[in-house]
Design an enzyme around this catalytic site. Sequence first.
Site, PDB file in Angstrom:
ATOM      1  N   ASP A 140       1.108  -1.046   0.279  1.00 42.65           N
ATOM      2  CA  ASP A 140      -0.040  -0.288   0.080  1.00 42.65           C
ATOM      3  C   ASP A 140       0.436   1.616  -0.342  1.00 42.65           C
ATOM      4  O   ASP A 140       0.585   2.409  -0.076  1.00 42.65           O
ATOM      5  CB  ASP A 140      -1.250  -0.722   1.090  1.00 42.65           C
ATOM      6  N   ASP A 185       5.342  -0.042   3.282  1.00 42.65           N
ATOM      7  CA  ASP A 185       6.042  -1.085   3.783  1.00 42.65           C
ATOM      8  C   ASP A 185       5.869  -2.252   3.094  1.00 42.65           C
ATOM      9  O   ASP A 185       5.482  -2.081   2.027  1.00 42.65           O
ATOM     10  CB  ASP A 185       5.317  -1.140   5.507  1.00 42.65           C
ATOM     11  N   TYR A 197      -4.814   0.978   9.424  1.00 38.76           N
ATOM     12  CA  TYR A 197      -6.161   1.116   8.728  1.00 38.76           C
ATOM     13  C   TYR A 197      -7.425   0.770   9.390  1.00 38.76           C
ATOM     14  O   TYR A 197      -8.497   0.048   8.854  1.00 38.76           O
ATOM     15  CB  TYR A 197      -5.416   0.148   7.291  1.00 38.76           C
ATOM     16  N   GLU A 243       5.760   9.505   3.063  1.00 43.92           N
ATOM     17  CA  GLU A 243       5.360   8.261   2.727  1.00 43.92           C
ATOM     18  C   GLU A 243       4.885   8.588   1.318  1.00 43.92           C
ATOM     19  O   GLU A 243       3.198   8.960   1.816  1.00 43.92           O
ATOM     20  CB  GLU A 243       5.309   7.633   3.964  1.00 43.92           C
TER      21      GLU A 243
END
Length: 483
Positions: free
Chosen positions: A71, A74, A223, A463
């Site tokens: 996603d 990571d 999430y 990120e």
Amino acid sequence: MILCLTLCSLALHCHAFTSKDYSVALEKSILFFEGQRSGKLPSNQRLTWRGDSGLSDGSSYHVDLTGGYYDAGDNVKFGLPMAFTTTMLAWSVIEFGGEMPDQIEHARAAVRWSTDYLLKAATATPGTLYVQVGDPNADHRCWERPEDMDTPRNVYKVSTQNPGSDVAAETAAALAAASIVFKTSDPSYSTKLLQTAMKVFDFADKYRGSYSDSINSVVCPFYCSYSGYHDELLWGASWIHRASGDSSYLDYIKSNGHILGADDDSYSFSWDDKRPGTKVLLSKDFFDKKTEEFQPYKAHSDNYICSLIPGTSSSQAQYTPGGLLYKASESNLQYVTSSAFLLLTYAKYLNLNGGVATCGSTAITVEKLISQAKKQVDYILGDNPAKMSYMVGFGGTYPQHVHHRGSSVPSIHAHPDPIPCNNGFQYLYSGSPNPNVLVGAIVGGPDSRDNFADDRNNYQQSEPATYINAPFVGALAYFSAKY
């Protein structure tokens, strides 16, 4: 001429992007997804510093869960943001695919890389949807490229006993939206996507509950489904209705809408909260069918759109001094790209029907919506106080220290030997630029004062994420054709 240059130097928005600029950005925004791929990479992989990864995902559970997307920075495959990313990529193609002729094949490939995975996750075991691969707590204790992963590749699922209506209904939305994308180019695949979407939606609706309750420790706080699952059920039904034309889904929306949030106004469209997107999606039914029962969706869409327009009585959005929509200190650009997409999509629906957005006593034209979206798109591409492009690889100045493991650690081509878990942290803390350019990645973005720290440790700003890029694909396609 001197006067013109002087005025231009004083004006924040003086340098205009051309159609070619938007086209280049569009190409890069789609290319980014190749950097996020998990699984066996194809021979036509263009970001060649990436290698195969996660090739045994699911095998210890006797299921094939290879493929899909990481996603963000990571190496976990989180189902909820991956499905939302897929829905938005598909929606970008559905609304603006005609404006990206040179990139349509790459866009379809980006959608399919995810739907191939989601199909496996949805059909491997009856009464089950696999929703995550990788233990995020263990993954986050390492800094290693995906090709070297040695952290646990645990598999997590929702089921009839442990429901996850939010992630299941979003998966149904993704498969249904994608079925529209492939309707002409691959009809049999399209049919499979839609049939699977219907089954997954039925599972989501029949066994109700939030996946945050069923598998809390591995999805929260990463999430967590903060908005609950009602919004996803309405969103999923709306997409299956759009894809299939099946009146039973229209009946479902009419019967359940009041319970599932159709009456609620929400002003943030994201991987978590689908309400504004659902209202815009269903407003198309109002325009197409000219039936009063869909009038509320037009009204709620107006409310959302009006909240973004400064100077109207309904305006409630915050903007930075440089003009960027500002919602959150972490990954703020996800809200910017999703709102720009909705502005342009709603402008398209209005334009086809000679309509305007009504903000109290003020009528907001299609041109105003497009202008507002363009300011946000242009800000991201470099028309901002810092003169910084927040898309990696686009423009003269862009982030060099992106919070992304694969990009920041030497590639397997440059450094064939494995770089174990803890050894990678030297690259996280290094002051050197990332050795592998994650072309097209849009990072989290600047703060409320237009300040940006190009710092790998500042994940809130540096990120990237798939769900930041996905709606931006549609917005860039629109402007590449318009300007």
